[in-house]
Write a protein that holds these residues in place. Structure first.
Motif, short mmCIF file in Angstrom:
data_model
loop_
_atom_site.label_atom_id
_atom_site.label_comp_id
_atom_site.label_asym_id
_atom_site.label_seq_id
_atom_site.Cartn_x
_atom_site.Cartn_y
_atom_site.Cartn_z
N ASN A 126 -9.15 5.21 7.64
CA ASN A 126 -7.96 4.63 7.05
C ASN A 126 -7.91 3.16 7.46
O ASN A 126 -7.82 2.85 8.63
CB ASN A 126 -6.71 5.36 7.55
CG ASN A 126 -5.45 4.89 6.83
OD1 ASN A 126 -5.43 3.85 6.20
ND2 ASN A 126 -4.40 5.68 6.94
N THR A 127 -7.97 2.25 6.48
CA THR A 127 -7.88 0.83 6.75
C THR A 127 -6.54 0.26 6.32
O THR A 127 -6.31 -0.93 6.38
CB THR A 127 -9.02 0.05 6.05
OG1 THR A 127 -8.92 0.25 4.65
CG2 THR A 127 -10.37 0.48 6.55
N CYS A 128 -5.65 1.13 5.88
CA CYS A 128 -4.32 0.72 5.41
C CYS A 128 -3.39 0.53 6.59
O CYS A 128 -3.26 1.41 7.44
CB CYS A 128 -3.75 1.79 4.47
SG CYS A 128 -2.28 1.25 3.61
N GLN A 129 -2.77 -0.64 6.65
CA GLN A 129 -1.85 -0.94 7.73
C GLN A 129 -0.57 -0.12 7.57
O GLN A 129 -0.01 -0.03 6.47
CB GLN A 129 -1.52 -2.43 7.72
CG GLN A 129 -1.02 -2.96 9.01
CD GLN A 129 -0.91 -4.46 8.96
OE1 GLN A 129 -0.56 -5.02 7.93
NE2 GLN A 129 -1.20 -5.11 10.07
N ARG A 130 -0.10 0.46 8.62
CA ARG A 130 1.09 1.31 8.55
C ARG A 130 2.36 0.48 8.74
O ARG A 130 2.38 -0.48 9.50
CB ARG A 130 1.03 2.36 9.63
CG ARG A 130 -0.15 3.24 9.36
CD ARG A 130 -0.10 4.46 10.18
NE ARG A 130 -1.17 5.27 9.59
CZ ARG A 130 -2.06 5.93 10.26
NH1 ARG A 130 -2.00 5.97 11.48
NH2 ARG A 130 -3.00 6.60 9.70
N LYS A 131 3.42 0.89 8.03
CA LYS A 131 4.73 0.25 8.21
C LYS A 131 5.31 0.67 9.54
O LYS A 131 5.13 1.78 9.99
CB LYS A 131 5.68 0.68 7.09
CG LYS A 131 5.38 0.04 5.79
CD LYS A 131 6.46 0.41 4.81
CE LYS A 131 6.22 -0.28 3.48
NZ LYS A 131 7.24 0.03 2.50
N ARG A 132 6.04 -0.23 10.14
CA ARG A 132 6.67 0.09 11.43
C ARG A 132 8.15 0.25 11.26
O ARG A 132 8.80 -0.21 10.50
CB ARG A 132 6.38 -1.00 12.43
CG ARG A 132 4.89 -1.03 12.70
CD ARG A 132 4.56 -1.98 13.78
NE ARG A 132 3.11 -1.97 13.91
CZ ARG A 132 2.52 -1.92 15.05
NH1 ARG A 132 3.19 -1.86 16.15
NH2 ARG A 132 1.22 -1.91 15.11
N GLY A 154 -6.93 -0.56 3.00
CA GLY A 154 -6.12 -1.71 3.39
C GLY A 154 -6.34 -2.92 2.50
O GLY A 154 -7.13 -2.91 1.56
N LYS A 155 -5.60 -3.98 2.82
CA LYS A 155 -5.58 -5.20 2.00
C LYS A 155 -6.96 -5.86 1.85
O LYS A 155 -7.40 -6.15 0.75
CB LYS A 155 -4.58 -6.17 2.61
CG LYS A 155 -4.19 -7.31 1.74
CD LYS A 155 -3.10 -8.12 2.44
CE LYS A 155 -2.46 -9.09 1.48
NZ LYS A 155 -1.41 -9.88 2.15
N THR A 156 -7.64 -6.08 2.96
CA THR A 156 -8.96 -6.72 2.92
C THR A 156 -9.97 -5.82 2.22
O THR A 156 -10.74 -6.27 1.37
CB THR A 156 -9.45 -7.05 4.34
OG1 THR A 156 -8.48 -7.88 4.98
CG2 THR A 156 -10.79 -7.76 4.31
N CYS A 208 0.82 -1.21 0.00
CA CYS A 208 0.00 0.00 0.00
C CYS A 208 0.86 1.26 0.00
O CYS A 208 0.67 2.16 -0.81
CB CYS A 208 -0.86 -0.05 1.25
SG CYS A 208 -2.40 0.80 1.14
N GLN A 209 1.81 1.33 0.91
CA GLN A 209 2.67 2.51 1.02
C GLN A 209 3.55 2.66 -0.20
O GLN A 209 3.82 3.78 -0.65
CB GLN A 209 3.54 2.43 2.29
CG GLN A 209 2.75 2.37 3.57
CD GLN A 209 2.00 3.66 3.83
OE1 GLN A 209 2.35 4.71 3.34
NE2 GLN A 209 0.95 3.57 4.63
#
Length: 95
Positions: A89-95, A38-40, A7-8
């Motif tokens: 925002n349903t996009c998972q953030r990078k850590r 997000g993915k789903t 996503c990012q």
């Protein structure tokens, strides 16, 4: 290195292209269109979009089935303008 883009990664590629083509500062463009699907959510949007378009093509539903282009596009671009307006925002953030 994996060839799959997250996503990012897609958002950064889009903002790099937009920033270089439009001559804007990267920060301005990145804040305009960043990943918020997000993915789903993306998978559901693409499946629903394709299903609606196929139903419209086969005549099962009327012309309104072409609205499937909207979830299809938002799924492919991982960006939903309505989510941005609503602050979702349903996009998972990078850590």
């Amino acid at each position: 290195m994996s060839s799959r883009l997250g996503c990012q990664d897609i958002a950064l590629l889009a903002t790099d292209d937009m920033a270089s083509g439009l001559g804007h500062h990267r920060d301005t463009v990145e804040n305009t269109m960043s990943c918020n699907v997000g993915k789903t959510d993306k998978t559901v949007r693409i499946v629903v979009g394709i299903a609606l378009i196929l139903l419209a093509l086969t005549g099962v539903v009327g012309a309104w089935g072409w609205i499937g282009i909207v979830p299809l596009a938002t799924g492919f671009f991982s960006f939903c303008p309505a989510y941005r307006l609503l602050g979702l925002n349903t996009c998972q953030r990078k850590r």
